[in-house]
Design a protein around this motif. Sequence first.
Motif, mmCIF file in Angstrom:
data_model
loop_
_atom_site.group_PDB
_atom_site.id
_atom_site.type_symbol
_atom_site.label_atom_id
_atom_site.label_comp_id
_atom_site.label_asym_id
_atom_site.label_seq_id
_atom_site.Cartn_x
_atom_site.Cartn_y
_atom_site.Cartn_z
ATOM 1 N N SER A 212 3.801 2.013 -5.612
ATOM 2 C CA SER A 212 3.851 0.640 -5.117
ATOM 3 C C SER A 212 4.830 0.572 -3.946
ATOM 4 C CB SER A 212 4.306 -0.264 -6.257
ATOM 5 O OG SER A 212 4.663 -1.519 -5.758
ATOM 6 N N VAL A 213 4.396 0.004 -2.823
ATOM 7 C CA VAL A 213 5.304 -0.126 -1.679
ATOM 8 C C VAL A 213 5.722 -1.572 -1.438
ATOM 9 C CG1 VAL A 213 4.752 2.015 -0.472
ATOM 10 C CG2 VAL A 213 3.356 -0.002 -0.053
ATOM 11 N N SER A 214 4.905 -2.509 -1.915
ATOM 12 C CA SER A 214 5.308 -3.920 -1.938
ATOM 13 C C SER A 214 4.377 -4.606 -2.933
ATOM 14 C CB SER A 214 5.251 -4.543 -0.547
ATOM 15 O OG SER A 214 3.949 -4.495 -0.030
ATOM 16 N N ASP A 215 4.553 -5.907 -3.123
ATOM 17 C CA ASP A 215 3.763 -6.598 -4.147
ATOM 18 C C ASP A 215 2.261 -6.385 -3.968
ATOM 19 O OD1 ASP A 215 5.956 -7.502 -5.424
ATOM 20 O OD2 ASP A 215 5.774 -9.592 -4.784
ATOM 21 N N GLY A 216 1.650 -5.703 -4.926
ATOM 22 C CA GLY A 216 0.204 -5.512 -4.883
ATOM 23 C C GLY A 216 -0.279 -4.513 -3.849
ATOM 24 N N VAL A 217 0.647 -3.823 -3.189
ATOM 25 C CA VAL A 217 0.262 -2.833 -2.169
ATOM 26 C C VAL A 217 0.661 -1.437 -2.646
ATOM 27 C CG1 VAL A 217 0.485 -2.129 0.247
ATOM 28 C CG2 VAL A 217 0.608 -4.557 -0.369
ATOM 29 N N TYR A 218 -0.283 -0.519 -2.613
ATOM 30 C CA TYR A 218 -0.058 0.827 -3.131
ATOM 31 C C TYR A 218 -0.379 1.891 -2.084
ATOM 32 C CZ TYR A 218 0.099 -1.625 -7.542
ATOM 33 O OH TYR A 218 0.440 -2.492 -8.549
ATOM 34 N N SER A 219 0.471 2.909 -2.046
ATOM 35 C CA SER A 219 0.131 4.117 -1.298
ATOM 36 C C SER A 219 -0.524 5.093 -2.264
ATOM 37 C CB SER A 219 1.387 4.780 -0.741
ATOM 38 O OG SER A 219 1.942 4.026 0.291
ATOM 39 N N ARG B 223 -5.112 -3.691 -0.920
ATOM 40 C CA ARG B 223 -6.073 -2.823 -0.232
ATOM 41 C C ARG B 223 -6.638 -1.836 -1.241
ATOM 42 N NH1 ARG B 223 -5.485 -1.491 5.381
ATOM 43 N NH2 ARG B 223 -4.229 -3.020 6.475
ATOM 44 N N TYR B 224 -7.884 -1.436 -1.035
ATOM 45 C CA TYR B 224 -8.478 -0.441 -1.924
ATOM 46 C C TYR B 224 -9.588 0.288 -1.191
ATOM 47 C CZ TYR B 224 -12.025 -4.051 -2.418
ATOM 48 O OH TYR B 224 -12.987 -4.993 -2.139
ATOM 49 N N THR B 225 -9.888 1.468 -1.688
ATOM 50 C CA THR B 225 -10.943 2.277 -1.082
ATOM 51 C C THR B 225 -12.287 1.815 -1.617
ATOM 52 O OG1 THR B 225 -9.432 4.126 -0.859
ATOM 53 C CG2 THR B 225 -11.764 4.634 -0.774
ATOM 54 N N ASN B 226 -13.160 1.472 -0.702
ATOM 55 C CA ASN B 226 -14.425 0.839 -1.041
ATOM 56 C C ASN B 226 -15.578 1.724 -0.569
ATOM 57 O OD1 ASN B 226 -16.253 -1.120 -1.745
ATOM 58 N ND2 ASN B 226 -15.404 -2.713 -0.427
ATOM 59 N N SER C 30 7.967 5.947 4.526
ATOM 60 C CA SER C 30 9.317 6.186 4.010
ATOM 61 C C SER C 30 9.463 5.599 2.610
ATOM 62 C CB SER C 30 10.365 5.540 4.924
ATOM 63 O OG SER C 30 10.199 5.963 6.251
ATOM 64 N N LEU C 31 8.957 4.379 2.445
ATOM 65 C CA LEU C 31 9.022 3.742 1.120
ATOM 66 C C LEU C 31 8.227 4.542 0.094
ATOM 67 C CD1 LEU C 31 8.626 -0.062 1.885
ATOM 68 C CD2 LEU C 31 10.490 1.026 0.618
ATOM 69 N N GLN D 9 0.732 17.070 3.528
ATOM 70 C CA GLN D 9 -0.093 16.702 2.389
ATOM 71 C C GLN D 9 -0.811 15.380 2.633
ATOM 72 O OE1 GLN D 9 1.841 17.464 -1.521
ATOM 73 N NE2 GLN D 9 3.604 18.037 -0.295
ATOM 74 N N ARG D 10 -2.032 15.307 2.108
ATOM 75 C CA ARG D 10 -2.888 14.150 2.336
ATOM 76 C C ARG D 10 -2.451 12.964 1.485
ATOM 77 N NH1 ARG D 10 -6.001 10.271 4.002
ATOM 78 N NH2 ARG D 10 -8.271 10.480 3.874
ATOM 79 N N VAL D 11 -2.202 11.853 2.122
ATOM 80 C CA VAL D 11 -1.882 10.611 1.409
ATOM 81 C C VAL D 11 -2.663 9.468 2.080
ATOM 82 C CG1 VAL D 11 0.473 11.388 0.850
ATOM 83 C CG2 VAL D 11 0.073 10.059 2.931
ATOM 84 N N TYR D 12 -2.565 8.290 1.496
ATOM 85 C CA TYR D 12 -3.108 7.076 2.119
ATOM 86 C C TYR D 12 -1.951 6.091 2.228
ATOM 87 C CZ TYR D 12 -7.892 8.532 0.807
ATOM 88 O OH TYR D 12 -9.084 9.190 0.655
#
Lengths: 533, 533
Positions: free
Chosen positions: A34-41, A121-124, B82-83, B67-70
């Motif tokens: 999680s990088v911020s509310d509801g946002v994911y890496s 965001r999500y992969t669609n 960074s986060l 390495q592969r990330v999104y």
Amino acid sequence: MRMTKLAGKTSKKIDGEFNIASQKLLLRSGMFRSVSDGVYSVLPFGSKTMDKLLHLLTRELEQRGFQRVYIPSDKEFEKTASLTLRNDMKSYKDFPISIYDIFISQREKIKIKDGLIKSKRYTNLRTCSFFEDEEALIQGYDDIKNLYKSKLKDMGLNIFTLQSHNEKRSGARAEEFVYSCNRGDRKIFKCEKCRYKAFEEMSDFHIEEIEIDDKEIEAVYTPDIKTIKELEEFLNINSKDLAKTLLIKVKEEILAVVIRGNRELNPYKLASVLDVAVEDIEMAEYEEIDGSIETVPGFVGPVELQGVRIIVDREITKAGSLITGANKKNYHLKNVKYERDFEGDLVADVSYILGEDKCPLCGGTLNKEHGISIGKILNLDKINYIKNMLYKNKEGKPMGIYGISSYMDIYKLISIIVEENHDKDGIIWPLALAPYHVIISILNTKKEDQNSLGERIYNELKNKKIDVIIDDRKERAGAKFYDADLLGIPIRIVVARGSSENKVEFKLRWENEREELDADKAIEKVFNILGIS
Amino acid sequence: MRMTKLAGKTSKKIDGEFNIASQKLLLRSGMFRSVSDGVYSVLPFGSKTMDKLLHLLTRELEQRGFQRVYIPSDKEFEKTASLTLRNDMKSYKDFPISIYDIFISQREKIKIKDGLIKSKRYTNLRTCSFFEDEEALIQGYDDIKNLYKSKLKDMGLNIFTLQSHNEKRSGARAEEFVYSCNRGDRKIFKCEKCRYKAFEEMSDFHIEEIEIDDKEIEAVYTPDIKTIKELEEFLNINSKDLAKTLLIKVKEEILAVVIRGNRELNPYKLASVLDVAVEDIEMAEYEEIDGSIETVPGFVGPVELQGVRIIVDREITKAGSLITGANKKNYHLKNVKYERDFEGDLVADVSYILGEDKCPLCGGTLNKEHGISIGKILNLDKINYIKNMLYKNKEGKPMGIYGISSYMDIYKLISIIVEENHDKDGIIWPLALAPYHVIISILNTKKEDQNSLGERIYNELKNKKIDVIIDDRKERAGAKFYDADLLGIPIRIVVARGSSENKVEFKLRWENEREELDADKAIEKVFNILGIS
């Protein structure tokens, strides 16, 4: 891959509470962050899993003739896909034509507690197919539905389809792929007796026809009564005895919708009935009503209501006698009967189901369940949002083009796979979906014999192109076992004290037994399990 | 792949004019298609090309430990990366750590005539690396720079790097990868004599020191003179003889910037000097000046200007005597000298180069060139945009983390590859970059022997996992030759009349000669060219 190099460390604890167990595991295992509310890496372990899943699905799509494209639009996917392929659809020989793309979509309403299920965001994975006539479209619809159903079944997921609101083509067929889950975000009504099952917003309900005496319509003085609650108390009645008349605005037109006092308007059903988008339906403002309609806010009723089209919920037509507003300040009407006292310009099902409603098919008890919808198919019918989308048939006559689109949310798919495949210690990847098939844990990296045996097995497996990860970290043995269970790699080979005699420990993630094996036997066993010769 | 199935038909003509030849070819070949102004879809042939290019680049990155990330952010890529990795960077043992992702980025300013070079959306290959100290950062910067330089060179592209504005870390090193192209969108100044070469906005210029008599400062009555043009005419002088004083607003502070009358303020240089973003620099509004500064708009000058910091362009300090505003309505000052009559709080290069300027290094003539910038590397220096981005070194002491990011625009990369590899008939894919290696054209699909021979060759090549496309369309031979040249597949095998004797025609896209060969000899030749045994 080497654990010492892998970005995305595992965590024992994750801040925050989630509705669904899988969410913590996806974060704790270092697949997502999680990088911020509801946002994911997505971190490398998650990205590898996504690649695997996307590969399984797109390989199947490609075998059915779907071709990879990039459509540069999120909300107007179908329209942009149609424009993209416009010049590829000039003759009957060009059909069917099917494309897919992978898009990072945005979600407007996030819900933090649902994690990746409702992330920003999500992969669609999206598809769009075009056909030369309705018959081919119907076949194409079933084809993509069955493709996904069988592929999801192969993944060990128990998925069913439910009828859905078609936001791309009002009233046309649409279905969603649903995973049953008692903490899921979607409400479903299911009959105890028959096979009826529907999303809350799509659910019909049993309407009982009430017969009553033919009492005369009668005005009642209801001073300063503003709400249904006040009216209930004042007249000592139940909200069910009322018909409420809602004034709504749809694309500049004011409409009156009459539904029972205890119900809510269902915008999905109303949108389908009116052939508009759900977003086009708003409550009318006082200023918009004032002047054009002869009524009084708070006392609106269908009897002798002038200047608006009236939509009557089907239930109202069977409800016998009702109390309504009198279109006159401080007055309501009693003993109002549909047909005798007012009529609708349109009668349709436009209200929401309630918890106590019965099955519309058999009258049986409906139970509330929950699910997660991971994807959707939409019948776009004859394309009408782009002018002159035509092709020439065999006789050279211009004909309309028919379309289907589908969506599959890969974040949700990963979530339900983990939901379905985990225990208290972590994920248990099924072989077919595992990002890595084998994990080699070197228990004590200070010991040369353990390192060299671990590396030898690692290289032998890599040479056979097996997805293998080696835990070469300077961690305690306990931490390595803990992480191996958390990550859920199907086959674990532990290199420990026995390595001086070429022995390793072999364990499958879903079994309790460990087996001491000769290293080469262990390698052979991996080959056997994975079907490699 | 079969041409009969391939979505994305070729076109003879494309609407619109483009600055760069490759753009028409990318559209005519059916790789890309315009769906609205500056917005392009990628069709299967283009998507295959992108996959190939991305694979070549990411394989290299992966070999170097990326390495592969999104990363779910466009504008805040570095911060979000960074986060994302924050918990993976706690100890010196965790460094270096490098990630990459592939993102569909948005461009704010599109330019339709530049096609994919300035499209609304484009595929962006991004990297971010973190290091434990400055030394490792410097090495890492060179590593990624050299990786891209050598990979682009392998692709046959003549790419050079130029210093660039660093929008992520003001004043720190940044470079762009540039392809020389006289219709490119970026202006470059290059010295005829020495090796000096710079983007227009980064270009310094030779400043000549002017010595003059020590004339006394003198006020001149300049009634109703509002513009520099009017002042030039009124005093019969050249704008070079003036110093203009611009009042700008930077994050709520009003600043005066003194530059020569014939020059423009360079916001990139000023942003670096002030350590702010280019977007933070605005012209001050009259209302913002009024009251706080004792001056008169239109007559602003640096002499005795109170209440603002004054930034003086270095050229002004060497310019001898100048005319400036007098901070008094309808008056200017003559014979104003830097140091004697006013001083700056800061002296720096903050103005734009002009066409007539000379080389800042050797005084030689500067020529204007053009180029296309396809990517960029940025030194992020010590991460300061996230609080407490620290790790512990060997001694357990908390230390700062250093970063580098890079961007590569895949749409631009494809554009310059096609720009570099085409002739009047179409694209000429180099073997290493070709989306398909072989095209088999069946000239007359009505002939059974041609079909069966074509299909046999197709299958034999496919079995060896060669990227092959078969033109099985019912088109005239001319159309097939035309499309094969346009698509630019390196190896063409034509199946025509000779097929009854097992003969085919073999041709390389970049050669004029065709060769009649036995079909099996042709297959063998393909294997030889592609290094397949």
